[in-house]
Design an enzyme around this catalytic site. Structure first.
Site, mmCIF file in Angstrom:
data_model
loop_
_atom_site.group_PDB
_atom_site.id
_atom_site.type_symbol
_atom_site.label_atom_id
_atom_site.label_comp_id
_atom_site.label_asym_id
_atom_site.label_seq_id
_atom_site.Cartn_x
_atom_site.Cartn_y
_atom_site.Cartn_z
ATOM 1 N N SER A 34 -6.062 25.468 -18.351
ATOM 2 C CA SER A 34 -7.334 24.774 -18.499
ATOM 3 C C SER A 34 -8.458 25.759 -18.741
ATOM 4 O O SER A 34 -8.403 26.915 -18.290
ATOM 5 C CB SER A 34 -7.578 24.017 -17.196
ATOM 6 O OG SER A 34 -8.929 23.721 -17.035
ATOM 7 N N TYR A 47 -9.118 23.324 -8.024
ATOM 8 C CA TYR A 47 -8.319 22.995 -9.203
ATOM 9 C C TYR A 47 -8.297 24.163 -10.181
ATOM 10 O O TYR A 47 -7.240 24.619 -10.632
ATOM 11 C CB TYR A 47 -8.883 21.734 -9.889
ATOM 12 C CG TYR A 47 -8.331 21.543 -11.277
ATOM 13 C CD1 TYR A 47 -7.055 21.061 -11.465
ATOM 14 C CD2 TYR A 47 -9.086 21.896 -12.406
ATOM 15 C CE1 TYR A 47 -6.523 20.921 -12.742
ATOM 16 C CE2 TYR A 47 -8.572 21.764 -13.671
ATOM 17 C CZ TYR A 47 -7.293 21.273 -13.834
ATOM 18 O OH TYR A 47 -6.774 21.152 -15.095
ATOM 19 N N LYS A 94 -5.157 26.894 -11.547
ATOM 20 C CA LYS A 94 -4.788 27.226 -12.926
ATOM 21 C C LYS A 94 -4.865 28.744 -13.139
ATOM 22 O O LYS A 94 -4.006 29.331 -13.794
ATOM 23 C CB LYS A 94 -5.682 26.479 -13.920
ATOM 24 C CG LYS A 94 -5.475 24.968 -13.902
ATOM 25 C CD LYS A 94 -4.064 24.575 -14.312
ATOM 26 C CE LYS A 94 -3.795 23.085 -14.184
ATOM 27 N NZ LYS A 94 -2.408 22.697 -14.444
HETATM 28 N N1 UFG Z 1 -18.993 13.119 -15.255
HETATM 29 C C1 UFG Z 1 -20.004 12.250 -14.905
HETATM 30 N N2 UFG Z 1 -19.670 11.095 -14.271
HETATM 31 C C2 UFG Z 1 -18.373 10.773 -13.954
HETATM 32 C C3 UFG Z 1 -17.350 11.677 -14.323
HETATM 33 C C4 UFG Z 1 -17.707 12.844 -14.958
HETATM 34 O O1 UFG Z 1 -21.185 12.503 -15.163
HETATM 35 O O2 UFG Z 1 -18.147 9.707 -13.355
HETATM 36 C C5 UFG Z 1 -19.351 14.362 -15.968
HETATM 37 C C6 UFG Z 1 -18.949 15.603 -15.200
HETATM 38 O O3 UFG Z 1 -19.975 16.013 -14.332
HETATM 39 C C7 UFG Z 1 -18.721 16.570 -16.350
HETATM 40 C C8 UFG Z 1 -18.223 15.694 -17.510
HETATM 41 O O4 UFG Z 1 -18.612 14.370 -17.161
HETATM 42 O O5 UFG Z 1 -19.919 17.144 -16.734
HETATM 43 C C9 UFG Z 1 -16.734 15.736 -17.685
HETATM 44 O O6 UFG Z 1 -16.130 15.487 -16.420
HETATM 45 P P1 UFG Z 1 -14.585 15.167 -16.278
HETATM 46 O O7 UFG Z 1 -14.340 14.907 -14.828
HETATM 47 O O8 UFG Z 1 -14.154 14.116 -17.235
HETATM 48 O O9 UFG Z 1 -13.911 16.522 -16.769
HETATM 49 P P2 UFG Z 1 -14.049 17.989 -16.217
HETATM 50 O O10 UFG Z 1 -14.832 18.759 -17.228
HETATM 51 O O11 UFG Z 1 -14.523 18.048 -14.811
HETATM 52 O O12 UFG Z 1 -12.516 18.421 -16.158
HETATM 53 C C10 UFG Z 1 -11.645 18.047 -17.192
HETATM 54 C C11 UFG Z 1 -10.241 17.805 -16.675
HETATM 55 C C12 UFG Z 1 -9.645 19.066 -16.186
HETATM 56 C C13 UFG Z 1 -9.793 20.138 -17.203
HETATM 57 C C14 UFG Z 1 -11.233 20.291 -17.542
HETATM 58 C C15 UFG Z 1 -11.510 21.339 -18.539
HETATM 59 O O13 UFG Z 1 -10.258 16.854 -15.638
HETATM 60 O O14 UFG Z 1 -8.280 18.844 -15.927
HETATM 61 O O15 UFG Z 1 -11.677 19.078 -18.089
HETATM 62 O O16 UFG Z 1 -12.893 21.377 -18.740
HETATM 63 F F1 UFG Z 1 -9.347 21.301 -16.717
#
Ligand code: UFG
Length: 340
Positions: free
Chosen positions: A125, A150, A154
């Site tokens: 990731s 998490y 990784k």
């Molecule tokens: N977000 C919100 N509201 C929500 C969910 C997410 O505002 O209800 C925002 C988060 O703060 C973030 C963006 O949307 O800024 C993306 O969040 P995600 O939870 O969809 O994804 P992440 O970037 O946290 O993580 C994802 C995967 C991981 C991977 C990562 C790599 O879940 O497995 O991308 O960036 F490693």
């Protein structure tokens, strides 16, 4: 050729199983069903016409892992997806993440070493980069402290693979995904988190169908153009293709090093608000949202330089953001209809 896909009923795993089967590989799936449904087997079969063999195994149980490998000594390679995967959840449940992600990886790698299976793809990731300093992020970016358990699993997972490769002729590719979203265009498989989704897209689509009241946007005071976090969203079907190419690269022994890392992203960053507005355009719906506190563990921005994977594996993204959102929306509507 037979490939084992762990976590093969999950979001990225299931799309990769389809892509492998479509290339003529025989696929065996291990999944513990902790965040996936057994119905995904039928979704895969509906697309490819081939039902993959499925074993429900908890990879934390070493004996069960070895029993499986004892019966499958003819594997050409292993793609290891099985892991807990939500940044936010890992902040609340660190031990769960360390236990699931390390025990599973170590047991699978132990079996590879024991049975002499060498080709291995690891689901890594962009969280390994922590907060990258220079955008877009290349594979040469220094690995800084992970901001979440998490991300740490990784980072350390990659190190475990590198260390094993010093004593066993492992041939491994680490695919560092940016943010995988979307669904198969057939509407037969997609992202189906059990319970309340932690990730952005399923939260948006579930709000769109009325299961969730509103989307919480985590913070609008980041150092980004509109203040919300910026991510590089990649279509899961493009990502699945990257896995097939990486496995073929290993099988054809084209790799230059025992362990090689590749970024997989679209190369472009979108903010949470931009993504939300694109979804509203694609679906024709208005989504309720509220700006709330920052979510612990989030980096402010991350997007990929994908020159290396394009050059070495000949892979490139083919889908637009609208394709990603339209397919995710189609999948949400279809799965709701099936459940009603
Ligand atoms: N977000 C919100 N509201 C929500 C969910 C997410 O505002 O209800 C925002 C988060 O703060 C973030 C963006 O949307 O800024 C993306 O969040 P995600 O939870 O969809 O994804 P992440 O970037 O946290 O993580 C994802 C995967 C991981 C991977 C990562 C790599 O879940 O497995 O991308 O960036 F490693």
């Amino acid at each position: 050729m037979k490939i084992l896909v762990t976590g093969g009923l999950g979001f990225i795993g299931s799309h990769t199983v389809v892509a492998l089967q479509q290339k003529g590989y025989e696929v065996v799936i291990i999944d513990d069903l902790s965040n996936a449904s057994v119905d995904v087997v039928q979704g895969i079969k509906a697309i490819t016409g081939v039902q993959p063999t499925f074993y429900q195994i908890d990879l934390r149980e070493k004996q069960a892992v070895f029993d499986f490998f004892e019966q499958h000594t003819d594997l050409a390679g292993v793609i290891h997806f099985a892991a807990s995967k939500a940044v936010g959840e890992s902040m609340a449940k660190p031990l769960l993440y360390y236990e699931n992600n390390f025990f599973s990886l170590i047991n699978v790698l132990s079996a590879l070493q024991h049975y002499g299976i060498k080709k291995f793809l690891f689901s890594s990731s962009c969280t390994v980069y922590g907060q990258g300093e220079v955008m877009p992020i290349t594979e040469e970016e220094s690995i800084k402290s992970a901001l979440s358990p998490y991300g740490n699993t990784k980072q350390v997972g990659e190190e475990i693979i590198v260390d094993l490769a010093k004593v066993f002729p492992l041939q491994a590719v680490l695919l560092r995904y940016f943010n995988p979203i979307g669904a198969h265009e057939s509407g037969h498989i997609g992202e189906s988190p059990l319970g309340v989704p932690y990730n952005l897209i399923p939260y948006i689509t579930q709000t769109a169908v009325g299961i969730r009241e509103y989307l919480s946007i985590y913070g609008q005071d980041y150092d980004t153009p509109d203040g919300t976090c910026v991510r590089d969203y990649i279509h899961v079907v493009d990502l699945a293709d990257a896995h097939v190419r990486a496995m073929e690269y290993l099988i054809q022994e084209k790799n230059q090093q025992q362990v090689e890392a590749f970024n997989v992203g679209n190369g472009q960053g979108y903010s949470v608000l931009e993504l939300l507005h694109s979804f509203e355009r694609v679906s024709g719906l208005k989504i309720n949202y509220k700006i709330v506190e920052r979510r612990p563990g989030d980096v402010d921005k991350a997007w990929a330089n994908t020159d290396k994977i394009q050059r070495v594996l000949g892979w490139k993204p083919t889908k637009t953001l609208d394709d990603m959102l339209a397919s995710a929306w189609k999948w949400e509507q279809k799965s709701r209809n099936n459940n009603n």
